[in-house]
Design an enzyme around this catalytic site. Sequence first.
Site, PDB file in Angstrom:
ATOM      1  N   CYS A   7     -26.796   2.385 -10.613  1.00 40.13           N
ATOM      2  CA  CYS A   7     -27.308   0.494 -10.318  1.00 40.13           C
ATOM      3  C   CYS A   7     -28.400  -0.098  -9.568  1.00 40.13           C
ATOM      4  O   CYS A   7     -29.276   0.188  -9.681  1.00 40.13           O
ATOM      5  CB  CYS A   7     -26.008  -0.111  -9.771  1.00 40.13           C
ATOM      6  SG  CYS A   7     -26.074  -1.808  -9.953  1.00 40.13           S
ATOM      7  N   GLU A  38     -19.144   6.275 -13.105  1.00 40.33           N
ATOM      8  CA  GLU A  38     -18.229   6.728 -12.316  1.00 40.33           C
ATOM      9  C   GLU A  38     -16.629   6.076 -12.855  1.00 40.33           C
ATOM     10  O   GLU A  38     -15.936   6.657 -13.079  1.00 40.33           O
ATOM     11  CB  GLU A  38     -18.412   6.021 -10.920  1.00 40.33           C
ATOM     12  CG  GLU A  38     -18.080   4.847 -10.518  1.00 40.33           C
ATOM     13  CD  GLU A  38     -19.517   4.098 -10.472  1.00 40.33           C
ATOM     14  OE1 GLU A  38     -19.811   2.732 -10.065  1.00 40.33           O
ATOM     15  OE2 GLU A  38     -20.519   4.266 -10.986  1.00 40.33           O
ATOM     16  N   ARG A  84     -26.897  -8.509 -12.241  1.00 38.45           N
ATOM     17  CA  ARG A  84     -27.009  -8.992 -11.993  1.00 38.45           C
ATOM     18  C   ARG A  84     -28.402  -9.385 -12.059  1.00 38.45           C
ATOM     19  O   ARG A  84     -29.004 -10.091 -13.225  1.00 38.45           O
ATOM     20  CB  ARG A  84     -27.286 -10.381 -11.250  1.00 38.45           C
ATOM     21  CG  ARG A  84     -25.789 -11.412 -11.054  1.00 38.45           C
ATOM     22  CD  ARG A  84     -25.566 -12.351 -10.545  1.00 38.45           C
ATOM     23  NE  ARG A  84     -24.640 -13.202 -10.891  1.00 38.45           N
ATOM     24  CZ  ARG A  84     -23.391 -12.865  -9.761  1.00 38.45           C
ATOM     25  NH1 ARG A  84     -23.789 -11.738  -8.595  1.00 38.45           N
ATOM     26  NH2 ARG A  84     -22.397 -13.646 -10.159  1.00 38.45           N
ATOM     27  N   ILE A  90       5.998 -14.918  -1.408  1.00 39.30           N
ATOM     28  CA  ILE A  90       5.505 -16.299  -2.653  1.00 39.30           C
ATOM     29  C   ILE A  90       5.320 -16.295  -3.696  1.00 39.30           C
ATOM     30  O   ILE A  90       6.000 -16.968  -4.556  1.00 39.30           O
ATOM     31  CB  ILE A  90       5.269 -17.877  -1.208  1.00 39.30           C
ATOM     32  CG1 ILE A  90       6.513 -17.549   0.060  1.00 39.30           C
ATOM     33  CG2 ILE A  90       5.318 -18.346  -2.182  1.00 39.30           C
ATOM     34  CD1 ILE A  90       6.120 -19.288   0.494  1.00 39.30           C
ATOM     35  N   HIS A 107     -22.772   2.180 -14.320  1.00 35.95           N
ATOM     36  CA  HIS A 107     -21.300   3.039 -13.155  1.00 35.95           C
ATOM     37  C   HIS A 107     -20.604   3.665 -14.020  1.00 35.95           C
ATOM     38  O   HIS A 107     -19.687   3.478 -14.113  1.00 35.95           O
ATOM     39  CB  HIS A 107     -20.679   1.419 -12.941  1.00 35.95           C
ATOM     40  CG  HIS A 107     -21.210   0.554 -11.739  1.00 35.95           C
ATOM     41  ND1 HIS A 107     -21.143   0.526 -10.836  1.00 35.95           N
ATOM     42  CD2 HIS A 107     -22.176  -0.678 -12.503  1.00 35.95           C
ATOM     43  CE1 HIS A 107     -21.729   0.179  -9.945  1.00 35.95           C
ATOM     44  NE2 HIS A 107     -22.225  -0.847 -10.883  1.00 35.95           N
ATOM     45  N   GLN A 154      17.850  -0.488   1.803  1.00 36.42           N
ATOM     46  CA  GLN A 154      18.685  -1.446   1.654  1.00 36.42           C
ATOM     47  C   GLN A 154      18.837  -2.419   1.058  1.00 36.42           C
ATOM     48  O   GLN A 154      19.018  -3.655   0.657  1.00 36.42           O
ATOM     49  CB  GLN A 154      19.449  -1.540   2.018  1.00 36.42           C
ATOM     50  CG  GLN A 154      20.495   0.460   2.084  1.00 36.42           C
ATOM     51  CD  GLN A 154      21.570   0.545   3.239  1.00 36.42           C
ATOM     52  OE1 GLN A 154      22.777  -0.166   4.189  1.00 36.42           O
ATOM     53  NE2 GLN A 154      21.333   1.765   4.067  1.00 36.42           N
ATOM     54  N   SER A 170       0.720  -1.473   0.001  1.00 31.68           N
ATOM     55  CA  SER A 170       0.067   0.493  -0.340  1.00 31.68           C
ATOM     56  C   SER A 170       0.860   1.374   0.053  1.00 31.68           C
ATOM     57  O   SER A 170       0.270   2.308   0.744  1.00 31.68           O
ATOM     58  CB  SER A 170      -1.174  -0.051   0.973  1.00 31.68           C
ATOM     59  OG  SER A 170      -1.618  -1.230   0.911  1.00 31.68           O
TER      60      SER A 170
END
Length: 544
Positions: free
Chosen positions: A382, A518, A471, A147, A516, A191, A14
């Site tokens: 929506c 946005e 949906r 990992i 949507h 480092q 983050s």
Amino acid sequence: MARFIFITGGVVSSLGKGLMAASLAALLQARGYKVRIRKFDPYLNVDPGTMSPYQHGEVYVTDDGAETDLDLGHYERFTGVPGRQSDNITSGRIYQTIIQKERRGDYLGATVQVIPHVTDAIKEFARADTEGLDFVLCEIGGTVGDIESLPFMEAIRQLRNDLGRGNSIFVHLTLVPYIAAAGELKTKPTQHSVRDLTSLGIQPDVLVCRCDRPLPEGERAKIALFCNVPTEAVIPALDASSIYGVPLQYHEEGLDEAVLSAFGIEAKDEPDLTRWTEIMDRLENPEGEVTIGVVGKYVGLLDAYKSLHEALVHGGIANRVKVNIRWIDAELFEQEEGGIAAQLEPMHAILVPGGFGERGSEGKIAAVRFARERKVPYFGICLGMQMACIEGARNTAGIAAASTTEFGPTDEPVVGMITEWMSEDGLQKREAGGDLGGTMRLGAYDARLSGNSHAATIYGATDISERHRHRYEVNVHYRESLERGGLVFSGMSPDGELPEVVERPDHPWFVGVQFHPELKSKPFDPHPLFASFIAAALQQSRLV
């Protein structure tokens, strides 16, 4: 041939790799280069479509229907380049593809391994669909040492050799923390992060150092010495008051020049950053202020509404006003008697965003009713449009049992699954593979607006294209009843079957959209619906 910039992160997550990638791409764009940004996500989900918003944040949907990481929203907002399915890959999709190939016998009986099969699949993804580009920026999700990200690190190490020297560089974002007890910034975590990266065969060419205060020249030189990079390639990245100030800040610190220098390209002309300086001028010198109440379900993690937050800010930029957003948990309105007025009366406008599931739905319906009765500007997106239709059905159309099949069986399915509709002849089923598509409507779809509608006035057009992710749809067979109650269906799919926009002509500003908007808003090109919504909120602020 496109040049590649691989962006990794270290020390902690983050730190803002996505914003840094978007800002760097914007700076290269401002110098006249054609760019595209990609995201490699190491998690094993095929895509984030079924992940909890509380864990992942929002799912960003592209025009071609890809459900992607929210960072692709940053990429598109900063560059204006529409994201595509080919711009986001996950370990889950890589492994899914490989297993399908193995089952088909495509590997001719060979032992399928991480190297070369997984790494080759990653490299193939990175290099696909890059014709005509000058730079491709690839952000590797996670942190060096994870990992999950090891196959991606190995793949980009190999890519440097495959592409040839001078055609790729590595940019590493790290943290330089301030230790209050010592009274100084500490470079050791950086480092160690670079040491971990070099142990994987990757030597960074540019280091971007996140810090909460200026990085002294002595510390900058120390990082350069121990991390084996030129001093001018150590770029401080201080906290900014707005994310839209980050490109200007990175340019001031020399990030774009350091990147071009790493490629051996001489930066001749200054980039044209006019639109970024204008955006910051509007943000820092507003001529008004509005407060928007967002009544939602996932307000515990604001990343769940990342694009919505930014689109409201863009509406403020368009109107040169400061937008204060109050995030309100819809469930509060279901628990507290009389709490609605106390929460919503100070708001200059109310917005109910998209979401899934029954929790908080009655609170959202209560917010719609408050906005309708008090004549407060209302924007439903929506699920917010569906709640507006259910509220209208119950309280203005006389359909007391109105509900949605998403929440369970109902005698009055004002909202239903895309594959089922209620007509005069009873429940009608449509096949998932039929003309209306599958059970999840994803990506860009066309819509047609009524010529004399408020929506058409806002858009300045009657034919539009917007992105969807849902949906359930408002049942078109209730249109006549709802319109008698004052809720007009002002936008429909081109075939006239799917409601796309509803509005109330007797209300100052009441619009619900099934899509949507946005997802298509940008700071330098605010979406017209958000610009109009904030303008209505500003007008409301002058009445109270």
